[in-house]
Design a protein around this motif. Sequence first.
Motif, PDB file in Angstrom:
ATOM      1  N   ARG A   8       7.305   2.921   3.298  1.00  0.00           N
ATOM      2  CA  ARG A   8       7.541   2.731   1.542  1.00  0.00           C
ATOM      3  C   ARG A   8       8.288   3.893   1.480  1.00  0.00           C
ATOM      4  O   ARG A   8       8.417   4.817   2.051  1.00  0.00           O
ATOM      5  N   ASN A  15       6.573   6.507 -10.453  1.00  0.00           N
ATOM      6  CA  ASN A  15       5.196   6.955  -9.760  1.00  0.00           C
ATOM      7  C   ASN A  15       4.484   8.071 -10.339  1.00  0.00           C
ATOM      8  O   ASN A  15       3.233   8.088 -10.663  1.00  0.00           O
ATOM      9  N   GLU A  82       9.830  -5.504  -4.217  1.00  0.00           N
ATOM     10  CA  GLU A  82       8.588  -5.260  -4.727  1.00  0.00           C
ATOM     11  C   GLU A  82       8.141  -6.603  -5.518  1.00  0.00           C
ATOM     12  O   GLU A  82       9.113  -7.374  -5.937  1.00  0.00           O
ATOM     13  N   HIS A 151       8.234  -1.593  -0.273  1.00  0.00           N
ATOM     14  CA  HIS A 151       7.136  -1.066  -1.633  1.00  0.00           C
ATOM     15  C   HIS A 151       5.915  -1.382  -1.007  1.00  0.00           C
ATOM     16  O   HIS A 151       5.569  -2.015  -0.361  1.00  0.00           O
ATOM     17  N   GLY A 152       4.743  -0.591  -1.898  1.00  0.00           N
ATOM     18  CA  GLY A 152       3.591  -0.734  -1.693  1.00  0.00           C
ATOM     19  C   GLY A 152       3.092  -2.139  -1.473  1.00  0.00           C
ATOM     20  O   GLY A 152       2.408  -2.324  -0.676  1.00  0.00           O
ATOM     21  N   ARG A 156       1.312  -4.146   1.723  1.00  0.00           N
ATOM     22  CA  ARG A 156       0.322  -4.733   1.735  1.00  0.00           C
ATOM     23  C   ARG A 156       0.360  -6.275   1.899  1.00  0.00           C
ATOM     24  O   ARG A 156      -0.649  -6.651   2.730  1.00  0.00           O
ATOM     25  N   TRP A 171      -6.339  -4.277  -2.482  1.00  0.00           N
ATOM     26  CA  TRP A 171      -5.906  -3.020  -2.674  1.00  0.00           C
ATOM     27  C   TRP A 171      -6.839  -1.774  -1.902  1.00  0.00           C
ATOM     28  O   TRP A 171      -7.033  -0.853  -2.314  1.00  0.00           O
ATOM     29  N   GLU A 175      -4.703   3.683   1.553  1.00  0.00           N
ATOM     30  CA  GLU A 175      -3.562   3.880   0.468  1.00  0.00           C
ATOM     31  C   GLU A 175      -2.261   3.931   1.189  1.00  0.00           C
ATOM     32  O   GLU A 175      -2.084   4.558   2.333  1.00  0.00           O
ATOM     33  N   VAL A 176      -1.376   3.199   0.788  1.00  0.00           N
ATOM     34  CA  VAL A 176       0.044   3.044   1.250  1.00  0.00           C
ATOM     35  C   VAL A 176       0.888   4.231   0.618  1.00  0.00           C
ATOM     36  O   VAL A 176       1.386   3.866  -0.569  1.00  0.00           O
ATOM     37  N   LYS A 177       0.827   5.102   0.873  1.00  0.00           N
ATOM     38  CA  LYS A 177       1.287   6.328   0.214  1.00  0.00           C
ATOM     39  C   LYS A 177       2.810   6.633   0.341  1.00  0.00           C
ATOM     40  O   LYS A 177       3.504   5.753   1.282  1.00  0.00           O
ATOM     41  N   PRO A 178       3.512   7.231  -0.439  1.00  0.00           N
ATOM     42  CA  PRO A 178       5.118   7.286  -0.445  1.00  0.00           C
ATOM     43  C   PRO A 178       5.398   7.775   0.947  1.00  0.00           C
ATOM     44  O   PRO A 178       4.902   8.635   1.348  1.00  0.00           O
ATOM     45  N   ALA A 198      -0.093   2.551   7.312  1.00  0.00           N
ATOM     46  CA  ALA A 198       0.093   3.888   6.671  1.00  0.00           C
ATOM     47  C   ALA A 198      -0.096   5.087   7.114  1.00  0.00           C
ATOM     48  O   ALA A 198      -0.772   6.032   6.585  1.00  0.00           O
TER      49      ALA A 198
END
Length: 205
Positions: A8, A15, A82, A151-152, A156, A171, A175-178, A198
């Motif tokens: 990501r 953000n 995205e 992208h997040g 996903r 969701w 978490e798909v963190k940066p 992630a």
Amino acid sequence: MALLYIVRHGQTEYNAQHIVQGRCDSPLTDLGVKQVNETAEQLKDIDFSACYYSPLGRTTTTADILLQHHNIERIPHEGLMEIYLGTLEGKSFFSKEHADDFTAFWKYPDKFTGEKNQAESYDALEERIYNCYREIIAKHEEDEPLLIVSHGAAIRSFINPILNRPRTEFWAKPEVKPASISIVKWASQANPELISYAGICKEDI
């Protein structure tokens, strides 16, 4: 079997401000650049065959930083962009005007069609993403490591079906963190196999 390293983009100004991006854009923050540089260090010794990236500004910048240690083909692909959120893009997550829309998007993804906001649905996103990945792996030999920058929600939409997650859990954690890395093995004649999501091993999810 392609080995996909899916990253990501780093944290962006939007953000940090809790503003919806989708197809609109904002630059990486200083923290975002730091995050991507750290990920670049983790990936510097992998002999990638190519890098495919979403052509939006934040992913292009992320790809440039990740590839500072690599001299490989760089291929923008619109299929990796995205989810498009129409009239919600550029709006604060805390907007009272759009509170019902954001509740539908975040809490009831199985019911979010996007029609009210001229947005892309979750189903359309998943179809686009899978078509994109099928196209990518068809171009490469088995065991080729490929770098994907996306992208997040797009990430996903690719990984959740591998876990057989229903849309209601779109969701769910992790978490798909940066600048996080997800790894997937995928042969053209087989189903994709998740290695990590992630940064978290499949067995720990």
